[in-house]
Design an enzyme around this catalytic site. Structure first.
Site, PDB file in Angstrom:
ATOM      1  N   GLU A 105       8.738  -0.841   2.756  1.00  0.00           N
ATOM      2  CA  GLU A 105       7.395  -0.905   2.176  1.00  0.00           C
ATOM      3  C   GLU A 105       6.346  -1.089   3.257  1.00  0.00           C
ATOM      4  OE1 GLU A 105       7.924  -4.421  -0.099  1.00  0.00           O
ATOM      5  OE2 GLU A 105       8.896  -3.372  -1.771  1.00  0.00           O
TER       6      GLU A 105
ATOM      7  N   LYS B 137       4.739  -2.818   8.145  1.00  0.00           N
ATOM      8  CA  LYS B 137       5.817  -2.016   7.580  1.00  0.00           C
ATOM      9  C   LYS B 137       7.040  -2.914   7.552  1.00  0.00           C
ATOM     10  CE  LYS B 137       7.761   2.578   8.396  1.00  0.00           C
ATOM     11  NZ  LYS B 137       7.510   3.807   9.138  1.00  0.00           N
TER      12      LYS B 137
ATOM     13  N   ILE C 252       0.817  -1.222   0.000  1.00  0.00           N
ATOM     14  CA  ILE C 252       0.000   0.000   0.000  1.00  0.00           C
ATOM     15  C   ILE C 252       0.847   1.267   0.000  1.00  0.00           C
ATOM     16  CG2 ILE C 252      -2.184  -0.851   0.941  1.00  0.00           C
ATOM     17  CD1 ILE C 252      -1.209  -0.206   3.719  1.00  0.00           C
TER      18      ILE C 252
ATOM     19  N   ASP D  34       9.244  14.244  13.054  1.00  0.00           N
ATOM     20  CA  ASP D  34       8.993  14.081  11.615  1.00  0.00           C
ATOM     21  C   ASP D  34       7.492  14.179  11.341  1.00  0.00           C
ATOM     22  OD1 ASP D  34       9.606  13.745   8.947  1.00  0.00           O
ATOM     23  OD2 ASP D  34       9.733  11.555   9.049  1.00  0.00           O
TER      24      ASP D  34
ATOM     25  N   ARG E 162      10.762   5.960   3.078  1.00  0.00           N
ATOM     26  CA  ARG E 162      12.216   5.994   3.094  1.00  0.00           C
ATOM     27  C   ARG E 162      12.818   4.685   3.593  1.00  0.00           C
ATOM     28  NH1 ARG E 162      12.917  11.402   6.413  1.00  0.00           N
ATOM     29  NH2 ARG E 162      10.835  10.713   6.951  1.00  0.00           N
TER      30      ARG E 162
END
Ligand code: ATP
Ligand code: MG
Length: 500
Positions: free
Chosen positions: A215, A229, A208, A330, A212
């Site tokens: 996937e 992840k 999906i 972030d 960085r």
């Protein structure tokens, strides 16, 4: 019955019904007296008998899980022939036995050694015992040090898999599991052996997204969707750090992405690093805003929930069930997910830093400029941020939150007008801006995203615009706090009759 006994009785009762998974042990320490010489632990029960200078001493105690190191042969559970017989066990009150110290076989007991006076005997006994203690202490220190860096992988081996069935009974769904997680007490997540079992029974469905570090896949587990992840082996540090942050005690919150499991599986050639979390079909806020415009109500829901998540992340809660303050570092629309009910969940905690308030230090050495350049606060861009001061990082998060609010507010379709989706500073910097590009605009020219005049005509947009300005001050300390923003938006949601 005094208070302590009552608490302990309740625990015993809860344990016997399988409601509470702490282990109950016999305990001889003076501080166990008030609890009827019993204690409870998440680790092991220990019984030991030592003979020093002919005097026998019996000790029973609770050993916390994080002190059961090294795995398989914890120091606290070691015996020494002729001096010390120790036994660790993992069921309630299993340490009630009376252990005997076995006489040394290769070396005759000293008391029978011909020609030795009491002083020699004492020295011969005390010397090796002292040495053994020094070695044990030193080894324990070294292991604890090592464990701090790679703590949770070690704990994996010492957890008692016999409780696995409590979590993974066949009929348990993902919802049950997540409910168990949120009520299991520690607030830091599932035991690691359960995490591993869950991770290894997920069936991956489709990719999906790509970021960085690797996937993101949608996977299925027991009829429910999960997000996986997958980090590349090179990114082991990022995987470890993100899993570590997600498992910070009491981090779970409805507006922070729900963490389910971390797993590192070695397939012989490389290590697969997985991080499993709740799956949100709308994807990131960036994806969502690109696809949909929002009503005033939708805008307030997104903004208020994002502020609630950030306020929880930033907040330090004191006490044993407390949490450290955490700064994200972030924050951006790609790192916030949109839930089915139209609220946000803050994700991607891999770059976060935690505040250790007792020592007023930050838990990792923070490097100067991490995160996404477009969202970097002016003090990060020009490197004037005071990295010794934890609040500096929180102020930088607030600046980024202001940019995210701008992205949301532009998509508010009140009065039939709304603008197309754009990234902050889209009109001032190139598509993949360098630090220098950003610094010129944000620090030198002191420019900020444009707040259109028509926003003043609608109370909700006027308030949002005001919050943004107060998030974007060049001086970090002058910016609003997440809690202040949350309160302002909560008030606005009442005025605008928003149902959360
Ligand atoms: N829990 C989740 N549920 C649904 N979709 C998700 C989830 N986590 C991530 N995604 C999707 O996967 C994409 C990639 O996420 P990832 O965090 O790897 O990269 P990114 O945020 O896009 O970029 P960066 O690497 O800069 O953080 C996201 O943009 C989002 O669309
Ligand atoms: Mg991301």
């Amino acid at each position: 019955m005094d208070k302590h006994r009552m608490v302990l009785s309740l625990l015993v009762l809860a344990a016997s019904f399988g409601l509470y998974d702490a282990l109950l042990c016999n305990c001889t320490n003076a501080d166990c007296e008030k609890q009827g010489y019993q204690c409870q632990t998440d680790g092991a029960c220990m019984a030991s008998t030592s003979v020093i200078e002919g005097v026998e001493q019996r000790v029973r105690a609770c050993i916390p899980r994080d002190q059961l190191v090294p795995p398989g042969q914890p120091f606290y559970c070691l015996s020494a022939e002729g001096y010390l017989n120790t036994h660790c066990c993992y069921s309630d009150y299993c340490n009630s036995m009376d252990l005997q110290v076995h006489p040394v076989t290769a070396w005759p007991p000293l008391s029978y050694t011909e020609g030795w006076g009491p002083v020699e005997v004492a020295a011969a006994v005390a010397g090796p015992v002292f040495l053994l203690c020094v070695v044990l202490l030193l080894a324990r220190f070294l292991f604890q040090h090592h464990q701090r860096a790679y703590g949770h992988r070690h704990r994996l081996d010492v957890e008692d898999p016999s409780t696995e069935h409590l979590y993974l009974a066949k009929d348990k769904t993902l919802q049950d599991l997540i409910y168990d997680l949120s009520t299991s007490g520690s607030g830091s997540g599932l035991p690691l052996f359960v995490q591993r079992t869950v991770a290894r029974t997920i069936v991956l469905q489709e990719i999906i997204g790509k970021g960085r570090f690797g996937e993101v896949w949608r996977g299925r587990w027991r009829g429910g969707d999960v997000a996986v992840k997958i980090f590349s082996s090179r990114e082991e540090r990022s995987w470890f750090r993100e899993a570590e942050i997600y498992q910070t005690i009491m981090l779970r919150h409805e507006n922070i992405l729900g963490f389910i499991a971390a797993d590192n599986k070695d397939n012989g050639t490389w290590t697969q690093l997985w991080l499993v979390s709740d799956y949100h079909e709308y994807g990131s806020l960036f994806d969502f805003l690109n696809r949909y415009s929002v009503t005033i109500e939708g805008m307030i829901k997104l903004a208020l929930s994002a502020a609630s998540g950030l306020a929880h992340l930033h907040m330090e809660i004191l006490g044993t069930q407390g949490k450290p303050g955490i700064a994200h570092r972030d924050l951006k629309s790609k790192n916030i997910l949109v839930k089915k009910n139209g609220t946000c969940a803050i994700a991607d905690l891999g770059l976060a830093v935690r505040h250790e308030s007792i020592t007023d230090t930050i838990d990792i050495a923070p490097n100067q400029r991490v995160g996404t350049k477009r969202y970097m606060a002016p003090e990060v861009l020009d490197e004037t941020i005071n990295m010794r001061h934890f609040d500096s990082f929180k102020c930088a998060d607030i600046y980024a939150l202001g940019l995210v609010y701008w992205e949301i507010a532009r998509r508010c379709n009140e009065g039939g007008i709304h603008e197309e989706y754009q990234l902050p500073y889209y009109d001032l910097v190139p598509s993949d801006p360098s630090i220098e590009d950003m610094r010129k605009v944000v620090c030198d020219q002191r420019l900020r995203p444009n707040i259109p005049n028509w926003w003043q005509s609608y109370e909700a947009l006027r308030v949002m615009g005001k919050i943004m300005r107060e998030c974007w001050y060049a001086n970090g300390a002058a910016r609003l706090t997440a809690l202040r923003i949350k309160k302002t938006l909560a008030q606005l949601s009442i005025e605008e009759d928003v149902k959360i």
